[in-house]
Design a protein around this motif. Structure first.
Motif, PDB file in Angstrom:
ATOM      1  N   VAL A 139     -13.818 -18.351  33.958  1.00 23.65           N
ATOM      2  CA  VAL A 139     -12.612 -17.764  34.375  1.00 23.65           C
ATOM      3  C   VAL A 139     -12.652 -16.187  33.961  1.00 23.65           C
ATOM      4  O   VAL A 139     -13.258 -15.943  32.869  1.00 23.65           O
ATOM      5  CB  VAL A 139     -11.473 -18.329  33.757  1.00 23.65           C
ATOM      6  CG1 VAL A 139     -11.123 -19.782  34.291  1.00 23.65           C
ATOM      7  CG2 VAL A 139     -11.311 -18.581  32.163  1.00 23.65           C
ATOM      8  N   PRO A 140     -11.699 -15.497  34.652  1.00 28.76           N
ATOM      9  CA  PRO A 140     -12.052 -13.765  34.232  1.00 28.76           C
ATOM     10  C   PRO A 140     -11.499 -13.721  32.798  1.00 28.76           C
ATOM     11  O   PRO A 140     -10.295 -14.143  32.409  1.00 28.76           O
ATOM     12  CB  PRO A 140     -10.955 -13.220  35.176  1.00 28.76           C
ATOM     13  CG  PRO A 140     -10.935 -14.289  36.232  1.00 28.76           C
ATOM     14  CD  PRO A 140     -10.992 -15.820  35.729  1.00 28.76           C
ATOM     15  N   VAL A 141     -12.333 -13.052  31.974  1.00 28.06           N
ATOM     16  CA  VAL A 141     -12.022 -12.919  30.599  1.00 28.06           C
ATOM     17  C   VAL A 141     -10.743 -11.938  30.377  1.00 28.06           C
ATOM     18  O   VAL A 141     -10.092 -12.180  29.482  1.00 28.06           O
ATOM     19  CB  VAL A 141     -13.227 -12.387  29.899  1.00 28.06           C
ATOM     20  CG1 VAL A 141     -13.690 -11.017  30.149  1.00 28.06           C
ATOM     21  CG2 VAL A 141     -12.990 -12.395  28.414  1.00 28.06           C
ATOM     22  N   ALA A 142     -10.708 -11.028  31.412  1.00 29.28           N
ATOM     23  CA  ALA A 142      -9.493 -10.157  31.331  1.00 29.28           C
ATOM     24  C   ALA A 142      -7.862 -10.865  31.250  1.00 29.28           C
ATOM     25  O   ALA A 142      -7.337 -10.462  30.268  1.00 29.28           O
ATOM     26  CB  ALA A 142      -9.728  -8.936  32.343  1.00 29.28           C
ATOM     27  N   ASP A 143      -8.054 -11.972  32.073  1.00 33.74           N
ATOM     28  CA  ASP A 143      -6.903 -12.580  32.051  1.00 33.74           C
ATOM     29  C   ASP A 143      -6.523 -13.385  30.788  1.00 33.74           C
ATOM     30  O   ASP A 143      -5.634 -13.508  30.368  1.00 33.74           O
ATOM     31  CB  ASP A 143      -7.054 -13.507  33.142  1.00 33.74           C
ATOM     32  CG  ASP A 143      -6.979 -13.154  34.401  1.00 33.74           C
ATOM     33  OD1 ASP A 143      -6.755 -11.833  34.520  1.00 33.74           O
ATOM     34  OD2 ASP A 143      -7.154 -13.789  35.554  1.00 33.74           O
ATOM     35  N   VAL A 144      -7.846 -13.715  30.222  1.00 33.18           N
ATOM     36  CA  VAL A 144      -7.464 -14.525  28.842  1.00 33.18           C
ATOM     37  C   VAL A 144      -7.202 -13.726  27.746  1.00 33.18           C
ATOM     38  O   VAL A 144      -6.362 -13.803  26.964  1.00 33.18           O
ATOM     39  CB  VAL A 144      -8.982 -15.130  28.582  1.00 33.18           C
ATOM     40  CG1 VAL A 144      -8.893 -15.862  27.190  1.00 33.18           C
ATOM     41  CG2 VAL A 144      -9.090 -16.429  29.547  1.00 33.18           C
ATOM     42  N   VAL A 145      -7.901 -12.535  27.745  1.00 31.54           N
ATOM     43  CA  VAL A 145      -7.525 -11.455  26.599  1.00 31.54           C
ATOM     44  C   VAL A 145      -5.854 -10.837  26.700  1.00 31.54           C
ATOM     45  O   VAL A 145      -5.375 -11.013  25.736  1.00 31.54           O
ATOM     46  CB  VAL A 145      -8.183 -10.384  26.710  1.00 31.54           C
ATOM     47  CG1 VAL A 145      -8.024  -9.046  25.858  1.00 31.54           C
ATOM     48  CG2 VAL A 145      -9.729 -10.459  26.563  1.00 31.54           C
ATOM     49  N   LYS A 146      -5.475 -10.698  28.128  1.00 25.57           N
ATOM     50  CA  LYS A 146      -4.063 -10.499  28.147  1.00 25.57           C
ATOM     51  C   LYS A 146      -3.062 -11.376  27.965  1.00 25.57           C
ATOM     52  O   LYS A 146      -2.121 -11.134  27.359  1.00 25.57           O
ATOM     53  CB  LYS A 146      -3.959  -9.802  29.700  1.00 25.57           C
ATOM     54  CG  LYS A 146      -2.777  -9.269  29.945  1.00 25.57           C
ATOM     55  CD  LYS A 146      -2.690  -8.406  31.453  1.00 25.57           C
ATOM     56  CE  LYS A 146      -1.680  -7.863  31.546  1.00 25.57           C
ATOM     57  NZ  LYS A 146      -1.568  -7.118  33.192  1.00 25.57           N
ATOM     58  N   LYS A 147      -3.448 -12.855  28.475  1.00 24.57           N
ATOM     59  CA  LYS A 147      -2.662 -13.879  28.104  1.00 24.57           C
ATOM     60  C   LYS A 147      -2.446 -14.179  26.702  1.00 24.57           C
ATOM     61  O   LYS A 147      -1.391 -14.382  26.040  1.00 24.57           O
ATOM     62  CB  LYS A 147      -3.237 -15.212  28.783  1.00 24.57           C
ATOM     63  CG  LYS A 147      -2.307 -15.895  29.880  1.00 24.57           C
ATOM     64  CD  LYS A 147      -2.888 -17.025  30.097  1.00 24.57           C
ATOM     65  CE  LYS A 147      -2.567 -17.804  31.418  1.00 24.57           C
ATOM     66  NZ  LYS A 147      -1.400 -17.551  31.957  1.00 24.57           N
ATOM     67  N   ALA A 148      -3.640 -14.110  25.953  1.00 23.92           N
ATOM     68  CA  ALA A 148      -3.722 -14.127  24.681  1.00 23.92           C
ATOM     69  C   ALA A 148      -2.863 -13.118  23.914  1.00 23.92           C
ATOM     70  O   ALA A 148      -1.862 -13.697  22.759  1.00 23.92           O
ATOM     71  CB  ALA A 148      -5.043 -14.208  23.900  1.00 23.92           C
ATOM     72  N   LEU A 149      -2.892 -11.853  24.126  1.00 23.98           N
ATOM     73  CA  LEU A 149      -2.049 -10.790  23.562  1.00 23.98           C
ATOM     74  C   LEU A 149      -0.541 -10.971  23.796  1.00 23.98           C
ATOM     75  O   LEU A 149       0.315 -11.131  22.957  1.00 23.98           O
ATOM     76  CB  LEU A 149      -2.659  -9.502  24.114  1.00 23.98           C
ATOM     77  CG  LEU A 149      -1.803  -8.339  23.353  1.00 23.98           C
ATOM     78  CD1 LEU A 149      -2.135  -8.049  21.955  1.00 23.98           C
ATOM     79  CD2 LEU A 149      -2.072  -7.079  24.228  1.00 23.98           C
TER      80      LEU A 149
END
Ligand SMILES: *Cc1c(COP(=O)(O)O)cnc(C)c1O
Length: 398
Positions: free
Chosen positions: A346-356
């Protein structure tokens, strides 16, 4: 000012060269960061591998306060104690011979390149030498360091870059060997690639590269700007591989939060490369930054931080391996010590943003769709548990 006012003012005046997340950090304590609204974040990025001791460490702060009161800058026309003390510690810990302090990682790379070129120039009596660097490497954003960075989209708008760089496949000895010519002066690589996707070198690859370099009098340059300074469980990753570089670059955690880097050379290189007049810097090795370096080395000893990394990393790795088992979009874990990556589909950028923004967990991305974790080296079991809860909440929502 409220958060949006800060952000608006930033975008009004700062050159828009970063797409920043909409978070305004104010202070940190331990492995926690706090924004201007006093929201607490768990930091598993440590300012891209810089804040090895976390935030608000008193030993560190007191050492810097007292140095600021003495002197912060003198230039390299003179000697001063912090630089001398820091140099002794760098030489001792690295097992190399001479150090040159810079202001950043990219400048450490620049210095390493110039040193290798000068070495070959003195050896052969002429210039025009070549450097072999790796695909998916990252060495910095200055023109010289960009020239040895193996990611095309960083490079393309800035051609022509420095001439004489050939890119080989990381962990593929044959690929490196096929690029060696009579003009090769150096082979440059990260023992654990960071930005490129958190990829450790194979031990046999490094050993064979070392033999190749010895055989052909090529200098081996290890860029440990990200993987060095205790990150992988030893002060430098090459110490676990048992392969010495001729030139080492370090930065990031070296100063514990002040801008400082270094390139460090062995005696063979020191004897026959840069001489007075060849290289210099106004700020590099200034009293404030080298006092920080000196303090960082003292703190590594005082806290036995590498031992701590070796104790806590297996738990972190086990936690990450469970995530690989549990989520089918997490396909692989890679890394060493507290430098870890999860390969995602899955797109890592989405994961980083959601996590933050949703879980208040700070994590990073790396090339190849990798979720990258570089927590402060002082994390505890409790921090790993907190990380697990937060990242599972993010993954469950994907
Ligand atoms: C961050 C980094 C650099 C560049 O360091 P700067 O301080 O940003 O110039 C170079 N090499 C590696 C491996 C890095 O991670």
């Amino acid at each position: 000012m409220n958060k949006q006012q800060y952000i608006d003012k930033a975008e009004e005046n700062l050159f828009h060269v970063y797409n920043r997340f909409p978070v305004v950090f104010d202070h940190g304590r331990g492995v926690k960061l706090y924004d201007t609204d006093e929201v607490e974040y768990l930091d598993f990025a440590s300012g891209i591998g810089v804040m090895a001791f976390g935030y608000g460490n008193e030993d560190y702060e007191n050492a810097l306060f007292s140095q600021i009161k003495e002197i912060t800058h003198t230039s390299n026309l003179f000697y001063h104690a912090p630089m001398i003390e820091a140099a002794e510690k760098v030489v001792k810990v690295t097992g190399l011979s001479k150090v040159f302090f810079t202001n950043s990682g990219a400048e450490a790379i620049e210095g390493a390149i110039k040193t290798a070129k000068k070495y070959a120039y003195l050896r052969d009596g002429f210039a025009g030498h070549e450097i072999i660097a790796m695909n998916h490497s990252f060495h910095g954003r200055t023109v010289g360091s960009l020239s040895v960075t193996g990611t095309e989209h960083y490079r393309e708008p800035f051609y022509p870059l420095m001439d004489g760089v050939k890119f080989a496949t990381f962990n593929d000895y044959g690929s490196v060997l096929s690029r060696v010519t009579d003009k090769t002066c150096a082979i440059l690589l990260e023992p654990v690639q960071g930005e490129g996707g958190v990829t450790p070198a194979d031990a046999t690859f490094l050993k064979k590269i070392r033999e190749l370099c010895d055989d052909k009098d090529i200098l081996l340059i290890f860029d440990e700007i990200q993987c060095g300074m205790g990150r992988t469980g030893s002060m430098f990753a090459y110490q676990q591989y048992d392969v010495m570089p001729d030139i080492l670059t370090t930065a990031k955690a070296l100063g514990g939060g002040v801008p400082v880097g270094a390139f460090v050379v062995n005696q063979k290189v020191a004897n026959k490369s840069l001489v007075p007049g060849d290289h210099g810097t106004t700020y590099g090795s200034n009293p404030l930054c080298t006092a920080a370096v000196s303090t960082v080395f003292d703190m590594f000893e005082k806290y036995k931080l590498c031992d701590h990394v070796n104790r806590i990393a297996p738990l972190f790795i086990e936690t990450l391996d469970r995530l690989v088992e549990k989520y089918d979009f997490v396909t692989e874990r890679r890394g060493m010590g507290l430098m870890q990556g999860l390969v995602l589909t899955v797109p890592v950028a989405d994961v980083v943003k959601k996590a933050l923004l949703e879980e208040n967990l700070v994590v990073l991305s790396a090339g190849g769709n990798v979720l990258r974790m570089l927590p402060p080296l002082v994390i505890t079991e409790q921090d790993v548990d907190n990380f697990k809860v937060k990242i599972e909440a993010v993954f469950d929502a994907m």
